[in-house]
Design an enzyme around this catalytic site. Structure first.
Site, mmCIF file in Angstrom:
data_model
loop_
_atom_site.group_PDB
_atom_site.id
_atom_site.type_symbol
_atom_site.label_atom_id
_atom_site.label_comp_id
_atom_site.label_asym_id
_atom_site.label_seq_id
_atom_site.Cartn_x
_atom_site.Cartn_y
_atom_site.Cartn_z
ATOM 1 N N TYR A 1 -1.920 -1.087 10.409
ATOM 2 C CA TYR A 1 -1.917 -1.329 8.969
ATOM 3 C C TYR A 1 -0.629 -0.805 8.351
ATOM 4 O O TYR A 1 0.003 -1.468 7.523
ATOM 5 C CB TYR A 1 -3.132 -0.641 8.353
ATOM 6 C CG TYR A 1 -3.316 -0.856 6.866
ATOM 7 C CD1 TYR A 1 -4.026 -1.951 6.384
ATOM 8 C CD2 TYR A 1 -2.805 0.045 5.936
ATOM 9 C CE1 TYR A 1 -4.213 -2.149 5.022
ATOM 10 C CE2 TYR A 1 -2.986 -0.137 4.571
ATOM 11 C CZ TYR A 1 -3.691 -1.233 4.125
ATOM 12 O OH TYR A 1 -3.873 -1.415 2.775
ATOM 13 N N SER B 1 0.873 -1.174 0.000
ATOM 14 C CA SER B 1 0.000 0.000 0.000
ATOM 15 C C SER B 1 0.907 1.220 0.000
ATOM 16 O O SER B 1 2.090 1.121 0.354
ATOM 17 C CB SER B 1 -0.871 -0.002 1.258
ATOM 18 O OG SER B 1 -1.479 1.255 1.482
ATOM 19 N N LYS C 1 2.142 -3.038 6.375
ATOM 20 C CA LYS C 1 2.419 -2.812 4.961
ATOM 21 C C LYS C 1 3.867 -2.363 4.728
ATOM 22 O O LYS C 1 4.457 -2.676 3.692
ATOM 23 C CB LYS C 1 1.432 -1.796 4.388
ATOM 24 C CG LYS C 1 -0.009 -2.318 4.303
ATOM 25 C CD LYS C 1 -0.113 -3.563 3.414
ATOM 26 C CE LYS C 1 -1.563 -3.964 3.169
ATOM 27 N NZ LYS C 1 -1.678 -5.134 2.264
#
Length: 281
Positions: free
Chosen positions: A175, A162, A179
């Site tokens: 997150y 991402s 990532k």
């Protein structure tokens, strides 16, 4: 007007060009292939003649998609898989080997979103879900596929990270950490495995028009309360932060994944490639 010799050369060039970017007959495993970017990738591969094995948690959606694509002439199979568990990921890859004799492409795409939860809002459960699915699941997929790819002397691994794996201000704490881990893992593996005719790259989408928030809330209940935050949920933020002034479409990421899976991308490895409408620019 072309001379006869130049005509022959031009026809040869046209013939060579027509053979570029072909994946017909390759075998691909895609985690999280029943929705969003994974689904667009599965359809793109299947339409190109790739034999596709999808692993995912959303069994009803996965079986439906596999049936529809198979009835349309593709070779697509769905196997319910929780990427948090190594034995399930290994079984998914082995199913492709058992059915098709090899694995050429591994797309580690399964992922969930934390809804922009800050570090002080992040529970241990939310952290574990983000790291276990987004990063550990990617590790299991790489490990399971690479042992076969090394033996056959060929492979393409594409990991979905991402822009939250490139910058600190796009997503929530857990997150983002996961990532970033995917990008680091991708780069390290490229250093140890590229000599085996294997490329390992990460794609880093920006705001994409998927239902990752809804799917994540269903899978990770502790993230549900945060899902209305962030750029993806606010059109004004999209216009302010994304030069393209819009969300991307899953197909636009699938196109990048497809390219990275081709032989024409054979000298691209260890890269984290943003596809974000200019956000990180």
């Amino acid at each position: 007007m072309f001379t006869p010799g130049l005509n022959r050369n031009w026809r040869r060039i046209e013939l060579e060009a027509s053979q570029m970017f072909k994946l017909d007959g390759r075998v691909a495993v895609i985690t999280g292939g029943e929705t969003g970017i994974g689904l667009a990738t599965a359809k793109t591969f299947a339409n190109a003649g790739v034999k596709v094995v999808i692993g995912g948690l959303l069994e009803e959606a996965g079986l439906k998609i596999a049936k529809e694509m198979s009835e349309a002439g593709g070779s697509v199979r769905f196997i319910k898989t929780d990427v948090r568990y190594q034995d399930q990921v290994e079984a998914l890859v082995q199913a492709a080997i058992d059915q098709h004799g090899r694995i050429d492409i591994m797309v580690n795409n399964a992922g969930v979103y934390d809804g922009m939860a800050s570090v002080d809002e992040t529970s241990e459960s939310l952290w574990d879900h983000m790291v276990d699915i987004n990063m550990k699941g990617c590790f299991f997929g790489c490990q399971a596929a690479l042992k076969h790819m090394v033996a056959q002397g060929y492979g393409r691994v594409i990991n979905t990270s991402s822009i939250g794996g490139l910058i600190g201000g796009a997503d929530g704490a857990s997150y983002t950490a996961a990532k970033f881990g995917v990008v680091g893992l991708t780069r390290q593996i490229s250093k140890t495995h590229s000599q085996h005719n294997i490329t390992i790259n990460a794609v880093c989408p920006g705001a994409i028009n998927t239902d990752v928030r809804g799917n994540s809330a269903a899978i990770v209940s502790s993230a549900a309360e945060f899902m209305q935050r962030g750029v993806g949920s606010n059109p004004d933020w999209i216009k302010r932060l994304v030069p393209a002034q819009r969300k991307g479409e899953p197909q636009e990421i699938a196109n990048l994944i497809y390219f990275l899976a081709t032989d024409e991308a054979s000298y691209i490895t260890g890269q984290a490639i943003a596809a974000d409408g200019g956000w990180t620019a």
